[in-house]
Design an enzyme around this catalytic site. Sequence first.
Site, PDB file in Angstrom:
ATOM      1  N   GLU A  97       0.732  -1.291   0.059  1.00  0.00           N
ATOM      2  CA  GLU A  97      -0.080  -0.028   0.067  1.00  0.00           C
ATOM      3  C   GLU A  97       0.780   1.332   0.096  1.00  0.00           C
ATOM      4  O   GLU A  97       1.905   1.449   0.695  1.00  0.00           O
ATOM      5  CB  GLU A  97      -0.752  -0.030   1.217  1.00  0.00           C
ATOM      6  CG  GLU A  97      -1.468   1.154   1.475  1.00  0.00           C
ATOM      7  CD  GLU A  97      -2.346   0.916   2.992  1.00  0.00           C
ATOM      8  OE1 GLU A  97      -2.095   0.106   3.723  1.00  0.00           O
ATOM      9  OE2 GLU A  97      -2.999   2.054   3.152  1.00  0.00           O
ATOM     10  N   PHE A  98       0.420   2.305  -0.741  1.00  0.00           N
ATOM     11  CA  PHE A  98       1.263   3.359  -0.777  1.00  0.00           C
ATOM     12  C   PHE A  98       0.573   4.370   0.218  1.00  0.00           C
ATOM     13  O   PHE A  98      -0.592   4.573   0.234  1.00  0.00           O
ATOM     14  CB  PHE A  98       1.204   4.095  -2.105  1.00  0.00           C
ATOM     15  CG  PHE A  98       1.850   5.637  -2.240  1.00  0.00           C
ATOM     16  CD1 PHE A  98       3.237   5.325  -2.522  1.00  0.00           C
ATOM     17  CD2 PHE A  98       1.434   6.697  -1.790  1.00  0.00           C
ATOM     18  CE1 PHE A  98       4.281   6.645  -2.534  1.00  0.00           C
ATOM     19  CE2 PHE A  98       2.009   7.867  -1.894  1.00  0.00           C
ATOM     20  CZ  PHE A  98       3.434   7.707  -2.127  1.00  0.00           C
ATOM     21  N   ILE A  99       1.536   4.662   1.116  1.00  0.00           N
ATOM     22  CA  ILE A  99       0.785   5.674   2.259  1.00  0.00           C
ATOM     23  C   ILE A  99       1.465   7.227   2.065  1.00  0.00           C
ATOM     24  O   ILE A  99       2.595   7.443   1.855  1.00  0.00           O
ATOM     25  CB  ILE A  99       1.296   5.173   3.532  1.00  0.00           C
ATOM     26  CG1 ILE A  99       0.493   4.019   3.949  1.00  0.00           C
ATOM     27  CG2 ILE A  99       0.838   6.480   4.591  1.00  0.00           C
ATOM     28  CD1 ILE A  99       0.919   3.474   5.190  1.00  0.00           C
ATOM     29  N   ASP A 202      12.334  -3.273  15.179  1.00  0.00           N
ATOM     30  CA  ASP A 202      13.534  -2.313  14.883  1.00  0.00           C
ATOM     31  C   ASP A 202      13.049  -0.951  14.724  1.00  0.00           C
ATOM     32  O   ASP A 202      13.034  -0.239  13.688  1.00  0.00           O
ATOM     33  CB  ASP A 202      14.015  -2.762  13.309  1.00  0.00           C
ATOM     34  CG  ASP A 202      15.313  -1.995  12.970  1.00  0.00           C
ATOM     35  OD1 ASP A 202      15.854  -1.335  13.733  1.00  0.00           O
ATOM     36  OD2 ASP A 202      15.715  -2.018  11.686  1.00  0.00           O
TER      37      ASP A 202
HETATM   38  P1  ADP Z   1      14.768   0.474   2.454  1.00  0.00           P
HETATM   39  O1  ADP Z   1      14.147  -0.786   2.521  1.00  0.00           O
HETATM   40  O2  ADP Z   1      15.583   0.601   1.317  1.00  0.00           O
HETATM   41  O3  ADP Z   1      15.242   0.969   3.918  1.00  0.00           O
HETATM   42  P2  ADP Z   1      12.329   2.243   3.203  1.00  0.00           P
HETATM   43  O4  ADP Z   1      11.251   0.943   3.386  1.00  0.00           O
HETATM   44  O5  ADP Z   1      13.185   2.877   4.085  1.00  0.00           O
HETATM   45  O6  ADP Z   1      13.402   1.547   1.977  1.00  0.00           O
HETATM   46  O7  ADP Z   1      11.578   3.025   1.948  1.00  0.00           O
HETATM   47  C1  ADP Z   1      12.231   3.938   1.343  1.00  0.00           C
HETATM   48  C2  ADP Z   1      11.478   5.428   1.577  1.00  0.00           C
HETATM   49  O8  ADP Z   1      10.251   5.199   0.800  1.00  0.00           O
HETATM   50  C3  ADP Z   1      11.023   5.798   3.083  1.00  0.00           C
HETATM   51  O9  ADP Z   1      11.988   6.798   3.434  1.00  0.00           O
HETATM   52  C4  ADP Z   1       9.608   6.446   3.140  1.00  0.00           C
HETATM   53  O10 ADP Z   1       9.929   7.742   2.828  1.00  0.00           O
HETATM   54  C5  ADP Z   1       9.037   5.602   1.656  1.00  0.00           C
HETATM   55  N1  ADP Z   1       8.169   4.699   2.107  1.00  0.00           N
HETATM   56  C6  ADP Z   1       8.325   3.695   2.595  1.00  0.00           C
HETATM   57  N2  ADP Z   1       7.162   2.913   2.918  1.00  0.00           N
HETATM   58  C7  ADP Z   1       6.194   3.601   1.996  1.00  0.00           C
HETATM   59  C8  ADP Z   1       4.838   3.471   1.718  1.00  0.00           C
HETATM   60  N3  ADP Z   1       4.281   2.430   2.065  1.00  0.00           N
HETATM   61  N4  ADP Z   1       4.242   4.451   1.191  1.00  0.00           N
HETATM   62  C9  ADP Z   1       5.060   5.539   0.755  1.00  0.00           C
HETATM   63  N5  ADP Z   1       6.169   5.685   0.789  1.00  0.00           N
HETATM   64  C10 ADP Z   1       6.832   4.789   1.756  1.00  0.00           C
END
Ligand code: ADP
Length: 362
Positions: A97-99, A202
């Site tokens: 899901e995109f948030i 974490d």
């Molecule tokens: P990684 O696995 O490389 O650490 P992250 O899970 O931190 O990546 O995601 C990268 C970036 O994407 C995050 O800093 C956040 O801002 C954005 N992000 C993460 N999850 C979502 C989501 N479900 N919807 C929108 N943006 C997200």
Amino acid sequence: MMAAMGDDPIREWILSEGKATQITGIRPVGGGCINRASRYDTDAGSFFVKTNRGIGPSMFEAEALGLSAMYETGSIRVPRPFKFGALPTGGSYIIMEFIEFGASRGDQSVLGRKLAEMHKAGKSAKGFGFDIDNTIGSTPQINTWTSDWIEFYSKHRLGYQLKLARDQYGDSTIYERGQRLAKNIGPLFENVVIEPCLLQGDLWSGNISSDKNGEPVILDPACYCNIASGFKAPIAIGSMSSLQRVSMIDLNGDTNSILLRELGKLTQLRRLNVLNMGIMRQNLECHGVLGLEDLFIMPILRYPCSQSSFSGERVMPKQPGFEKRRDLYMLYHYLNHYNLFGSGYRSSAMSIIDDYLRMLKA
Ligand code: ADP
């Protein structure tokens, strides 16, 4: 030429089970530490997609299982995971899901309460562990189901890290003393109701956000079922920071001088940043980008250590003697930092071990 079906499993999923008929745009999302992230806009809404060219699907499988375990508690907001798998060109992907994140990190007391609600709701009938091993940072985290918490924590948390320190640094001193502690932690759990509950695993500021309505959102789990020994225990377990230790111990004391002592290795600039409590560079907060010191800096700025743990405690009160166990939980993360980033973390880990050995007369 149109890509043949099967060439792009992400597109394929979005246009079938994702119920979209059209992908209107794909944009990169910055801020990740490890993976490449994108936003897929479609006529059925947006999807958040991470890909990794070098690693097979097991990492995203662990992320998906962690997210869905938290999602299913219906407590704190987490992105709903939809699909993970292998890429035909090698590597792997996850669709979730995109948030739309809000500007602030949300109300910390709501975060505390919702986390406590998640811990309360996420019960485990299988004991302590998880259905899949995952990673803490990049260190493997072994989650073999174990009915006894003390055994689980001694063996799969402390013991694993201690072995790693011995194997990679030849550090037999920390290994031997740490193992002596691991075998003698029983008295710290006297009169404690030991009950497994789901943990994000974490939880540091880089994994906490809020949605457009200001509702807290947590991301990037290293989930496992842990002891529900009081609200702060899961916080400690999830924390990456020694400063959090300071902040929990001495919020009212001479915090600045303690901070400076703890931050002795940092540059003057960073010290000023810490003391001004001014830095929160979400997009740079990755191990590889700014270095570990920044992980040390962040939690005291943003980590819910006072207000939110207080509101969490109303949902899930601390168990007796929690203060005695807090450093034991921190020890896991110190050891992990030692293993990940080197000798700068050894003395913190060692002093916790030595203090406990003295206290327990072990
Ligand atoms: P990684 O696995 O490389 O650490 P992250 O899970 O931190 O990546 O995601 C990268 C970036 O994407 C995050 O800093 C956040 O801002 C954005 N992000 C993460 N999850 C979502 C989501 N479900 N919807 C929108 N943006 C997200």
